[in-house]
Design a protein around this motif. Structure first.
Motif, PDB file in Angstrom:
ATOM      1  N   ARG A 311      89.747 122.269 -30.145  1.00 20.50           N
ATOM      2  CA  ARG A 311      89.859 121.472 -31.298  1.00 20.50           C
ATOM      3  C   ARG A 311      90.291 119.975 -30.943  1.00 20.50           C
ATOM      4  NH1 ARG A 311      95.295 123.117 -34.262  1.00 20.50           N
ATOM      5  NH2 ARG A 311      95.107 121.133 -35.640  1.00 20.50           N
ATOM      6  N   PHE A 312      90.586 119.837 -29.747  1.00 20.59           N
ATOM      7  CA  PHE A 312      90.903 118.449 -29.166  1.00 20.59           C
ATOM      8  C   PHE A 312      89.804 117.417 -28.768  1.00 20.59           C
ATOM      9  CE2 PHE A 312      94.548 121.250 -28.439  1.00 20.59           C
ATOM     10  CZ  PHE A 312      95.541 120.864 -29.480  1.00 20.59           C
ATOM     11  N   THR A 313      88.688 117.973 -28.860  1.00 17.93           N
ATOM     12  CA  THR A 313      87.454 117.170 -28.613  1.00 17.93           C
ATOM     13  C   THR A 313      87.551 115.956 -29.496  1.00 17.93           C
ATOM     14  OG1 THR A 313      86.191 118.508 -29.806  1.00 17.93           O
ATOM     15  CG2 THR A 313      86.289 118.800 -27.425  1.00 17.93           C
ATOM     16  N   ASP A 314      88.142 116.153 -30.876  1.00 15.44           N
ATOM     17  CA  ASP A 314      88.034 115.035 -31.680  1.00 15.44           C
ATOM     18  C   ASP A 314      89.126 113.744 -31.370  1.00 15.44           C
ATOM     19  OD1 ASP A 314      90.682 116.168 -32.231  1.00 15.44           O
ATOM     20  OD2 ASP A 314      90.238 116.550 -34.239  1.00 15.44           O
ATOM     21  N   GLY A 315      89.779 113.936 -30.250  1.00 11.59           N
ATOM     22  CA  GLY A 315      90.693 112.896 -29.966  1.00 11.59           C
ATOM     23  C   GLY A 315      92.007 112.963 -30.334  1.00 11.59           C
ATOM     24  N   SER A 316      92.446 113.944 -30.664  1.00 13.20           N
ATOM     25  CA  SER A 316      94.028 114.273 -31.263  1.00 13.20           C
ATOM     26  C   SER A 316      94.627 115.014 -30.020  1.00 13.20           C
ATOM     27  CB  SER A 316      93.880 115.223 -32.486  1.00 13.20           C
ATOM     28  OG  SER A 316      93.139 116.428 -32.427  1.00 13.20           O
ATOM     29  N   GLY A 317      94.259 115.014 -28.956  1.00 15.67           N
ATOM     30  CA  GLY A 317      94.953 115.933 -27.872  1.00 15.67           C
ATOM     31  C   GLY A 317      96.328 115.349 -27.558  1.00 15.67           C
ATOM     32  N   PRO A 318      97.014 116.526 -27.447  1.00 15.80           N
ATOM     33  CA  PRO A 318      98.367 116.386 -27.258  1.00 15.80           C
ATOM     34  C   PRO A 318      98.877 115.819 -25.640  1.00 15.80           C
ATOM     35  CG  PRO A 318      98.121 118.456 -26.761  1.00 15.80           C
ATOM     36  CD  PRO A 318      96.831 117.998 -27.211  1.00 15.80           C
ATOM     37  N   ILE A 319      97.891 115.843 -24.890  1.00 21.31           N
ATOM     38  CA  ILE A 319      98.294 115.648 -23.333  1.00 21.31           C
ATOM     39  C   ILE A 319      97.885 114.009 -23.348  1.00 21.31           C
ATOM     40  CG2 ILE A 319      97.458 115.919 -20.829  1.00 21.31           C
ATOM     41  CD1 ILE A 319      97.123 118.931 -21.613  1.00 21.31           C
ATOM     42  N   PHE A 320      96.540 113.572 -23.832  1.00 18.37           N
ATOM     43  CA  PHE A 320      96.418 112.344 -23.825  1.00 18.37           C
ATOM     44  C   PHE A 320      95.319 111.891 -25.057  1.00 18.37           C
ATOM     45  CE2 PHE A 320      93.064 114.274 -20.751  1.00 18.37           C
ATOM     46  CZ  PHE A 320      92.022 113.955 -21.434  1.00 18.37           C
ATOM     47  N   GLY A 321      95.445 110.875 -25.593  1.00 22.09           N
ATOM     48  CA  GLY A 321      94.316 110.546 -26.628  1.00 22.09           C
ATOM     49  C   GLY A 321      93.091 110.127 -26.194  1.00 22.09           C
ATOM     50  N   GLY A 322      92.145 110.581 -27.186  1.00 20.40           N
ATOM     51  CA  GLY A 322      90.587 109.711 -27.065  1.00 20.40           C
ATOM     52  C   GLY A 322      90.054 111.129 -27.313  1.00 20.40           C
ATOM     53  N   LYS A 323      88.471 110.769 -27.617  1.00 21.22           N
ATOM     54  CA  LYS A 323      87.523 111.855 -27.714  1.00 21.22           C
ATOM     55  C   LYS A 323      86.976 112.162 -26.521  1.00 21.22           C
ATOM     56  CE  LYS A 323      86.365 110.442 -32.415  1.00 21.22           C
ATOM     57  NZ  LYS A 323      85.321 110.252 -33.699  1.00 21.22           N
ATOM     58  N   VAL A 324      86.290 113.241 -26.445  1.00 29.75           N
ATOM     59  CA  VAL A 324      85.629 113.847 -25.201  1.00 29.75           C
ATOM     60  C   VAL A 324      84.736 112.958 -24.443  1.00 29.75           C
ATOM     61  CG1 VAL A 324      83.658 114.969 -26.478  1.00 29.75           C
ATOM     62  CG2 VAL A 324      84.692 116.043 -24.371  1.00 29.75           C
ATOM     63  N   PHE A 325      84.167 112.174 -25.339  1.00 27.16           N
ATOM     64  CA  PHE A 325      83.448 110.888 -24.980  1.00 27.16           C
ATOM     65  C   PHE A 325      84.190 109.577 -25.173  1.00 27.16           C
ATOM     66  CE2 PHE A 325      80.685 107.271 -24.915  1.00 27.16           C
ATOM     67  CZ  PHE A 325      79.911 107.319 -23.479  1.00 27.16           C
ATOM     68  N   PRO A 326      84.704 108.908 -24.323  1.00 30.42           N
ATOM     69  CA  PRO A 326      84.470 108.824 -22.953  1.00 30.42           C
ATOM     70  C   PRO A 326      85.614 109.242 -22.074  1.00 30.42           C
ATOM     71  CG  PRO A 326      85.140 106.566 -23.624  1.00 30.42           C
ATOM     72  CD  PRO A 326      85.395 107.568 -24.741  1.00 30.42           C
ATOM     73  N   PHE A 327      86.634 109.677 -22.661  1.00 34.66           N
ATOM     74  CA  PHE A 327      87.910 110.028 -21.896  1.00 34.66           C
ATOM     75  C   PHE A 327      87.828 111.186 -21.124  1.00 34.66           C
ATOM     76  CE2 PHE A 327      88.971 107.191 -25.374  1.00 34.66           C
ATOM     77  CZ  PHE A 327      89.616 106.118 -24.423  1.00 34.66           C
ATOM     78  N   ALA A 328      86.828 112.300 -21.596  1.00 36.72           N
ATOM     79  CA  ALA A 328      86.932 113.414 -20.402  1.00 36.72           C
ATOM     80  C   ALA A 328      86.250 112.898 -18.814  1.00 36.72           C
ATOM     81  CB  ALA A 328      85.765 114.396 -20.803  1.00 36.72           C
ATOM     82  N   PHE A 329      85.347 111.941 -19.088  1.00 38.60           N
ATOM     83  CA  PHE A 329      84.680 111.508 -17.873  1.00 38.60           C
ATOM     84  C   PHE A 329      85.617 110.492 -16.958  1.00 38.60           C
ATOM     85  CE2 PHE A 329      81.583 112.376 -21.212  1.00 38.60           C
ATOM     86  CZ  PHE A 329      80.876 113.257 -20.632  1.00 38.60           C
ATOM     87  N   ILE A 330      86.596 109.896 -17.600  1.00 40.23           N
ATOM     88  CA  ILE A 330      87.435 108.997 -17.212  1.00 40.23           C
ATOM     89  C   ILE A 330      88.515 109.450 -16.488  1.00 40.23           C
ATOM     90  CG2 ILE A 330      89.079 107.061 -17.947  1.00 40.23           C
ATOM     91  CD1 ILE A 330      86.388 105.980 -17.757  1.00 40.23           C
ATOM     92  N   THR A 331      89.126 110.661 -17.247  1.00 37.70           N
ATOM     93  CA  THR A 331      90.100 111.364 -16.664  1.00 37.70           C
ATOM     94  C   THR A 331      89.753 112.279 -15.575  1.00 37.70           C
ATOM     95  OG1 THR A 331      91.011 111.550 -19.033  1.00 37.70           O
ATOM     96  CG2 THR A 331      92.018 113.175 -17.292  1.00 37.70           C
ATOM     97  N   ILE A 332      88.523 112.800 -15.434  1.00 35.07           N
ATOM     98  CA  ILE A 332      88.331 113.668 -14.540  1.00 35.07           C
ATOM     99  C   ILE A 332      87.884 112.831 -13.144  1.00 35.07           C
ATOM    100  CG2 ILE A 332      86.591 115.019 -13.479  1.00 35.07           C
ATOM    101  CD1 ILE A 332      86.154 116.453 -16.283  1.00 35.07           C
ATOM    102  N   ALA A 333      87.468 111.771 -13.220  1.00 35.29           N
ATOM    103  CA  ALA A 333      87.454 110.710 -12.184  1.00 35.29           C
ATOM    104  C   ALA A 333      86.965 111.202 -11.023  1.00 35.29           C
ATOM    105  CB  ALA A 333      89.101 110.083 -11.992  1.00 35.29           C
ATOM    106  N   CYS A 334      87.759 111.429  -9.771  1.00 33.16           N
ATOM    107  CA  CYS A 334      87.187 111.450  -8.653  1.00 33.16           C
ATOM    108  C   CYS A 334      86.498 112.706  -8.481  1.00 33.16           C
ATOM    109  CB  CYS A 334      88.240 111.541  -7.652  1.00 33.16           C
ATOM    110  SG  CYS A 334      89.464 109.967  -7.765  1.00 33.16           S
ATOM    111  N   GLY A 335      86.271 113.772  -9.350  1.00 37.37           N
ATOM    112  CA  GLY A 335      85.959 115.031  -8.975  1.00 37.37           C
ATOM    113  C   GLY A 335      84.592 114.920  -9.269  1.00 37.37           C
TER     114      GLY A 335
END
Length: 678
Positions: A311-335
């Motif tokens: 449900r947290f793809t909408d940006g309401s994530g408890p670990i960090f805020g932001g929608k799946v685009f672009p923050f999934a790609f920013i967070t994964i980073a070096c992988g």
């Protein structure tokens, strides 16, 4: 035989495609076992290395062992040292594989496993591995020049100077985050701290053995080094029982000071004495642990418990805020792709390459291995019950403490109870696992459960948990020392633009002074991160992700320009495709982190919310001081993000100007310096 080989590779490709499709299309309760994650990833890496990297190495880069490398031509016994390719591979892998592939996928798992696995595998094969290979090759062909110096030569003096300043600023933040993650993993752990400390004299012994006592006897030195490191790992468990064990019991600020001192030594000592052998030995533990983890996964093939999308793809994530685009790609980073790798590929590694064709294995191969590490980290997160995952990683300020946290997480349809969390904490030898933010503790829990399932059962899960914590610390510290040395090279390049003698990389006084400046700069952010009210990682990790990916855009601009100048414009799509994607991701993320009105996303919005809290009556003096620090952090982060955006825009526009001026190779190939002189 050719037909048989072709059929085998077609089978590998088909198996990888089937595995990825199975992962992508699974929904509801019919989730795939994590064994398919391993199979799909390995197949994609194998096909990418066999065919895609070969195309780039042969047709674009034209690697040829008859060309003497700078390590051979400029051998000075300190920075330029021809090194056996497996040692170079070990150094390069150890240097690039930092917190990103371990922590990033774990944090991004809050969106579900699907965005992460697709980006890690496809992004690495088509983006990260390509960047590392191309930048390493071009640096080797240019006497081991740094990324900033290549930007000046290939793009223009303006683009080059901007790149030097920007890359150095980004490096300071990246190294500080590396140090902060390793401090958080090692603090108050005598076992982890003593083991990592022991690798320093062991590495120096191996370096002396390979260089002076038994030159060229890599196998002998490797056996000695690996045996000593394993003894240090096993013996670290018992150090606390001795009187000297208290020396390794450190809180975060004191441990940060020791790491700062280590970074300085790693930068000034000859590369053969500490950096190369230590990273080489660390690579054995890193790769060995990851391979053992993969074997354990295949043997036990646990079920994926995290859904494909949460449900947290909408940006309401408890670990960090932001929608799946672009923050999934920013967070994964070096992988998937990391700008930091471009600095290692144009820093220490090109000065060690013995034969030009080794570049393919070292550049493309090491990044593929790091991406596989990211897959392992993701698996360790998604085999945990989602409720346990969120209980460990969600900050107390979001979910509360103990019973309140259980109630909050259960309200998300991820049921968990206090007794379950207390039992798990006791099993791994911790007092509590609630709100152990940063990704490392939940990764250690996942790894420990996999190892315990295949080796020893629940009775030894605490042993495996602490081994995993030590493994993470060792993993990350190897990147910090190489990063410090690379930052020193960049500072020397920058100072050389102001006064040429300051750029002399062979002057030992220059080495000592520039090393001190670099270490003092990242050491400042590291130390104050350890005394930050929120642990530092909350303010530095988003900036780390954005700046790291922006650094990759700079590297791909340089690579594309060099490719066009050398008459390879028809292959420019190889670097332009990942470049276009990264520009979209980083600019979107950067703008949102500055201007978003959501406090859980925007730096300035969060600062405004804190100011409102400060203005409200009832705040204690201690809380007021904490709020003041957090507001300062938010403002610094917003300002640095704006600077990084401006730097990338300048370099990107300057690169496009050069590409248009060259008219896609219709003019003879010339360098940026020659173009400016004309």
């Amino acid at each position: 035989m050719k037909t048989v080989r072709l059929l085998i590779w077609l089978g590998v490709a088909a198996l990888g495609a089937y595995g990825l499709a199975l992962i992508a299309l699974a929904r509801g309760e019919e989730r795939p076992t994590v064994m398919w994650f391993v199979i799909a990833a390995v197949c994609f890496y194998a096909v990418g290395y066999r065919f895609y990297s070969r195309l780039i190495a042969n047709r674009v880069l034209e690697l040829d062992d008859s060309h003497p490398t700078p390590a051979v031509r400029l051998n000075n016994g300190r920075d330029y040292v021809p090194t056996a390719r497996w040692v170079t591979f070990g150094h390069h892998f150890a240097a690039i594989a930092g917190p990103g592939p371990l922590v990033g996928p774990v944090l991004a798992a809050q969106f579900g496993y699907l965005p992460s696995v697709l980006w890690i595998v496809i992004g690495a094969v088509l983006g990260g591995c390509v960047q590392d290979l191309v930048i390493l090759a071009y640096s080797v062909k240019r006497d081991g020049r740094s990324l900033g110096k290549m930007a000046r030569d290939e793009i223009s003096p303006v683009g080059g100077f901007t790149a030097l300043v920007g890359v150095l600023l980004i490096m300071i933040i990246i190294i500080a985050v590396l140090g902060l993650v390793v401090v958080n993993a090692m603090k108050h752990s005598i076992w982890a701290t003593s083991t990592v400390a022991a690798t320093v004299p062991i590495a120096m012994l191996v370096g002396i053995y390979m260089t002076h006592l038994r030159p060229g006897r890599v196998l002998e030195a490797s056996i000695i080094g690996v045996v000593l490191v394993m003894l240090a790992v096993i013996g670290g468990r018992y150090v606390a029982g001795f009187s000297f064990g208290r020396w390794f019991e450190m809180d975060a600020p004191h441990l940060a000071l020791w790491i700062i001192g280590y970074g300085f030594l790693a930068s000034v000592l000859p590369i053969w004495l500490l950096l190369a052998p230590r990273d080489y030995l660390s690579a054995f533990i890193k790769i060995g642990t990851i391979v053992a983890l993969a074997i354990g996964i295949i043997a036990t093939h646990p079920q994926t418990l995290m859904p494909a999308l949460t449900r947290f793809t909408d940006g309401s994530g408890p670990i960090f805020g932001g929608k799946v685009f672009p923050f999934a790609f920013i967070t994964i980073a070096c992988g998937a792709i990391s700008g930091f790798h471009a600095l290692i590929s144009s820093g220490t590694t090109p000065k060690m390459i013995e034969k030009e064709r080794d570049v393919r294995m070292v550049g493309y191969g090491a990044m593929a291995m790091e991406s596989f590490v990211a897959i392992m980290a993701l698996i360790a997160a998604i085999i945990l019950k989602p409720a346990v995952y969120f209980a460990i990683n969600a900050p107390a300020g979001v979910v509360g403490q103990d019973a309140a946290a259980c109630a909050k997480i259960s309200s998300w349809d991820f049921p968990v109870n206090l007794r379950e969390m207390q039992t798990l904490a006791a099993e791994v030898g911790e007092k509590t696992l609630f709100s152990r933010t940063g990704g490392a503790p939940s990764l250690a829990v996942g790894m420990a459960q996999i190892f315990a399932s295949s080796l020893g059962g629940r009775a030894v899960i605490a042993l495996w948990y602490h081994f995993a914590i030590m493994f993470e610390a060792l993993f990350i510290l190897s990147t910090l020392d190489a990063g410090t040395r690379v930052a020193r090279f960049m500072l020397q390049d920058l100072l050389g633009n102001l006064w040429k003698p300051l750029g002399n990389s062979g002057s030992y006084p220059n080495i000592v002074v520039t090393s001190f400046i670099v270490v003092a700069a990242w050491g400042y952010f590291l130390y104050f991160g350890t005394i930050d009210p929120l642990g530092g990682i909350n303010s530095l990790w988003p900036l780390f992700g954005i700046s790291n990916q922006m650094l990759a855009t700079i590297a791909l601009c340089v690579a594309t320009t060099a490719m066009i100048r050398e008459g390879k414009a028809r292959y420019a799509w190889i670097t332009l495709a990942p470049l276009a994607w990264l520009v979209a991701v980083t600019m979107t993320a950067g703008v949102q982190k500055i201007f978003s009105t959501l406090p859980n996303v925007g730096f300035l919005a969060h600062a405004a919310a804190l100011r409102a809290e400060l203005a409200a009556p009832g705040s204690s003096a201690a809380r007021a001081r904490e709020i003041a620090r957090l507001i300062w952090n938010d403002r610094i982060d917003a300002a640095l993000t704006a600077v990084f955006i401006a730097i990338v825009i300048v370099i990107l526009l300057d690169s496009i100007r050069v590409w248009m001026r060259l008219r896609l190779s219709t003019r003879p190939a010339i360098t940026g310096a020659q173009e400016a002189a004309a």
